[in-house]
Design a protein around this motif. Sequence first.
Motif, PDB file in Angstrom:
ATOM      1  N   ASP A 342     -11.576  -3.919  17.148  1.00 10.02           N
ATOM      2  CA  ASP A 342     -10.933  -5.068  16.513  1.00 10.02           C
ATOM      3  C   ASP A 342      -9.416  -4.981  16.650  1.00 10.02           C
ATOM      4  O   ASP A 342      -8.833  -3.892  16.743  1.00 10.02           O
ATOM      5  N   ALA A 343      -8.784  -6.149  16.636  1.00  8.15           N
ATOM      6  CA  ALA A 343      -7.315  -6.198  16.659  1.00  8.15           C
ATOM      7  C   ALA A 343      -6.784  -5.595  15.360  1.00  8.15           C
ATOM      8  O   ALA A 343      -7.147  -6.028  14.267  1.00  8.15           O
ATOM      9  N   THR A 344      -5.914  -4.574  15.499  1.00 10.00           N
ATOM     10  CA  THR A 344      -5.450  -3.845  14.320  1.00 10.00           C
ATOM     11  C   THR A 344      -3.945  -3.590  14.415  1.00 10.00           C
ATOM     12  O   THR A 344      -3.440  -3.248  15.484  1.00 10.00           O
ATOM     13  N   PHE A 345      -3.234  -3.760  13.292  1.00 10.20           N
ATOM     14  CA  PHE A 345      -1.828  -3.364  13.236  1.00 10.20           C
ATOM     15  C   PHE A 345      -1.509  -2.819  11.840  1.00 10.20           C
ATOM     16  O   PHE A 345      -2.233  -3.089  10.875  1.00 10.20           O
ATOM     17  N   VAL A 346      -0.420  -2.023  11.776  1.00 11.56           N
ATOM     18  CA  VAL A 346      -0.041  -1.340  10.534  1.00 11.56           C
ATOM     19  C   VAL A 346       1.430  -1.637  10.240  1.00 11.56           C
ATOM     20  O   VAL A 346       2.257  -1.642  11.162  1.00 11.56           O
ATOM     21  N   ILE A 347       1.757  -1.859   8.948  1.00  8.72           N
ATOM     22  CA  ILE A 347       3.145  -2.037   8.535  1.00  8.72           C
ATOM     23  C   ILE A 347       3.477  -0.999   7.461  1.00  8.72           C
ATOM     24  O   ILE A 347       2.586  -0.549   6.716  1.00  8.72           O
ATOM     25  N   ASP A 348       4.753  -0.630   7.405  1.00 13.74           N
ATOM     26  CA  ASP A 348       5.172   0.291   6.338  1.00 13.74           C
ATOM     27  C   ASP A 348       5.598  -0.514   5.116  1.00 13.74           C
ATOM     28  O   ASP A 348       5.475  -1.748   5.100  1.00 13.74           O
ATOM     29  N   LYS A 349       6.117   0.210   4.086  1.00 16.89           N
ATOM     30  CA  LYS A 349       6.445  -0.498   2.843  1.00 16.89           C
ATOM     31  C   LYS A 349       7.626  -1.431   3.018  1.00 16.89           C
ATOM     32  O   LYS A 349       7.827  -2.333   2.212  1.00 16.89           O
ATOM     33  N   GLU A 350       8.436  -1.234   4.078  1.00 13.08           N
ATOM     34  CA  GLU A 350       9.531  -2.175   4.368  1.00 13.08           C
ATOM     35  C   GLU A 350       9.039  -3.325   5.238  1.00 13.08           C
ATOM     36  O   GLU A 350       9.825  -4.142   5.706  1.00 13.08           O
ATOM     37  N   ARG A 351       7.729  -3.359   5.426  1.00 16.27           N
ATOM     38  CA  ARG A 351       7.091  -4.431   6.208  1.00 16.27           C
ATOM     39  C   ARG A 351       7.543  -4.432   7.675  1.00 16.27           C
ATOM     40  O   ARG A 351       7.659  -5.464   8.297  1.00 16.27           O
ATOM     41  N   LYS A 352       7.759  -3.270   8.224  1.00 14.05           N
ATOM     42  CA  LYS A 352       8.006  -3.138   9.645  1.00 14.05           C
ATOM     43  C   LYS A 352       6.744  -2.602  10.320  1.00 14.05           C
ATOM     44  O   LYS A 352       6.055  -1.721   9.772  1.00 14.05           O
ATOM     45  N   ILE A 353       6.485  -3.121  11.510  1.00 12.42           N
ATOM     46  CA  ILE A 353       5.260  -2.733  12.224  1.00 12.42           C
ATOM     47  C   ILE A 353       5.433  -1.329  12.789  1.00 12.42           C
ATOM     48  O   ILE A 353       6.399  -1.033  13.496  1.00 12.42           O
ATOM     49  N   ILE A 354       4.459  -0.471  12.494  1.00 12.76           N
ATOM     50  CA  ILE A 354       4.503   0.894  13.002  1.00 12.76           C
ATOM     51  C   ILE A 354       3.337   1.183  13.952  1.00 12.76           C
ATOM     52  O   ILE A 354       3.303   2.238  14.585  1.00 12.76           O
ATOM     53  N   ALA A 355       2.393   0.265  14.087  1.00 15.71           N
ATOM     54  CA  ALA A 355       1.291   0.426  15.045  1.00 15.71           C
ATOM     55  C   ALA A 355       0.784  -0.962  15.456  1.00 15.71           C
ATOM     56  O   ALA A 355       0.694  -1.865  14.613  1.00 15.71           O
TER      57      ALA A 355
END
Length: 911
Positions: A342-355
């Motif tokens: 599945d299409a997957t992405f991750v954000i940190d607590k500052e809402r920046k994409i890290i994956a």
Amino acid sequence: MDKRVYESIMKTNKKTDEYEKHIQYLNQLYAVLAQTSQAIVECSDEGSLWDRLCRVSVEMGGMKMSWIGRPVEDDRFSILSCFGTGTEYLDGLYVSSSAEVSEGRGPTGVAFRENRLVICQDFLEDDHTHLWQNLAHHYGWRASAAIPLRRAGQPYAALTVYHFEPNIFDQKMIELLEEIATTISFALDQFDTNKLRIKAEDRLRLFAKVFEQSNEGIIITDLRANILTVNEAVTKLTGYTESEVIGKNPNILSSGRQDQEYYQFMWDTIQATGHWQGELWNRRKDGSEYAEGLSISQIVDAEGMITNYIGIFRDITLRMETAKALLDAQQRLINIIDFLPDATFVIDKERKIIAWNKAIESLTGIKAQDMIGKGNYEYSIPLYHRRHPILIDLALDFKQEQANHYQSIRFTQGDVLIGESTTHHILSGKTALWANASVLRDSQGKAIAAIETIRDVTQQKEAEEKIQHLAYYDALTNLPNRVLLTERVNNAISEAESKKETLVLMFLDLDHFKNINDTLGHRIGDLLLTHLADRLKAQFGNQEVVFRLSGDEFIILLPGIDTDRVVCLAEKLLSEHSQPFHIEGHELTITSSIGIAFYPLDGLDFETLYKCADIAMFFTKQEGRNSYRFFSPEMQLHSVRQLHMENALRKALERNELRVFYQPQISLATGKVVGMEALIRWQHPEFGLVSPLEFIPLAEESGLILPIGVWVLQTAIHQLKSWQEQGQPPMIVAVNLSAVQLRQTYFPQIVQQCLKEANLPAKYLELELTESVAMSQPHKAIAMLDALHALGISIAIDDFGTGYSSMAYLTRFKINKLKIDQSFVRKIGNNSDAEAIIDTIIGMTKSLNLETIAEGVETKEHLDFLRERGCGEVQGYYFSKPKPAEEIQIWLENWSNNLEGRITKERERSC
């Protein structure tokens, strides 16, 4: 004698004389029509055709004089040919095609200008002939007909004939004149076709030059894939010379890299679509392998029959090797990175994409390097509507009250949000996505990141919408279906009742649509239906008033419309539908039959209105099609008669009203009787002798053909067994097989049981099915014929040459005999095309090791022609009409007794 009786007798005699004279005039015109057809076969140019036509019009058609002319540059008619009494009248004659002058408003000018037949029943009294009446009176002309002769559908010349009797042309004679004109127009078009043939031959020579000089390898094979010719490029690419490959299969080049399934798929594609394009690894003469880009196409003749295959290829070895290396490198990368489905992405607590994984790259079209480290909602633009935060944002600081604003989002245990959205936008446009977002927390319970998984559910949503759509709309044409029609009609009736208005239901059914499915296939038929639906929708704009019931049946619902507007609309529909459809190289012209019913006059509910419109449509078809009829109570009475006939047919077997007649089949080699064809007859006490053409369709539609077919089969088999026991020579009995029987999966068991009951070996039974029945569902026909063939039963294809058989399917049918249709046999001696077709069929059957039988043999000329061409068997009135079994018994004895004498005469004649 009573005076009134005498006057009645005199009137009757006068009517008889008039009737006999009318028959004489009709026979004369029939003779003209026959001679015109003969002239077309014999004449090679227009001039000789004109002379023959004018002569036979007078000598055989009973005309006083006839002439043919065509307008020249000044619109004045130039005389092309003439014959008869008063041809000198034509010297200096001024007749024009222009409506601007008086000389152009006579019968000939009007006929040419308006492209229609013009009849002048009394030349001496007609207002349009005053310029020529003195001459007509001098020569005794009283009636005339001016007939346009068309070329490619447009007026080319005009034939004018004069008769000595006024009011001579009735409707039947007018129809014969129209048919003569149509026949001549066909000849003119044939002359043009010959010119096109010469042009095609020139193009063929040009193709030969292209063939030899092409840099691409070209191979042409026959239908068995045997090589017929190759060009020089084939030798350069493979190392094989032309002489080394002629007569061989192209598989001599095979490297073995492709398995049999690959080649089977290739040929299945060619047979289904006529074309295949792909890549192969082959081997040269020196043993080296190479990759080739190959295109294989069917070559078809003018009648759509496959004659050859052509393969065109080029060496693509370098490209294939380069592509393989690149593919291997890409695959290794995918295996390392793209491990989540599945299409997957991750954000940190500052809402920046890290994956940002590979699946989401595919979904959005945005690479990971363009997204990693980005924030400030830059990543939201490709996926979500800009006015709303995305699911992963909500997950980081979700508050339950927010759920009220997002009805598609729900909160679950474990800090997971599940949502669904139809406002997502990716590269391909609006897309429905399912997503869930989870929060990742540290040991203190604080959110440190969030992960979102997205799945494209567009197809699922579209499927749901499609299911909903299919409930009310036809899948092929996208028109409203019967379910929606019922709802709309009921609503329209309620509205019409309240407004005291009328409501019109038009039932539109295509004429002979089955022929298109049978000859060109259901795919072409479906395309025709979609084109017709588009044409119907265009006629009514955005109004949803056209509905498709099933097959080629359409309903048009028109509220608040009067009779005059209905007539105008029906005529417009017929005119529009008669315009040709151009579908995949086919120019298809199809007409419609329309039945019309009115609310409240003909019915107060949908079912009644539908039934009345259906009956009216049926009568339109009965009366010639391509028209429309309004429902009337008389039609209902006729439908009742059809129902009575169907009910009577249901009892015909038990009342012993059906008979089986037999017609002998003769071997041309021995003169012996080799078979009998069984033919059904129905003698009803009320309806009289009912034609099979009338009751067989009724039997097929009602399903009665199944028990009737079994009865005919049993009767014919037992009769043949009886003849054998009486000492008659060995022969087969041929029984016709209908399309309905062909669809019976258990039919072979029925046949086997009938043979067993009569103790008759299967080799004495032959089943005949028509070419169109065999080709209507070829795959099912193959399976059925295989099963029957396994029983030892002989199979014959009837009416061969009248349909559009695929040679590929024909070779797959397990058949023993082809039956040449009588329409070709009857033209022997009069039509070279028919003779050529017979030659082709006989030659083809020999190459396929099949037997040939010709039906409809009625003259010695027919017999001699077929014997010379090598036809195996014949049947027809020349030997015997179909007769009951007891009469055939006598005929067999006479034939057997006289056989030796006939053989001796034939031998003497051949010497």
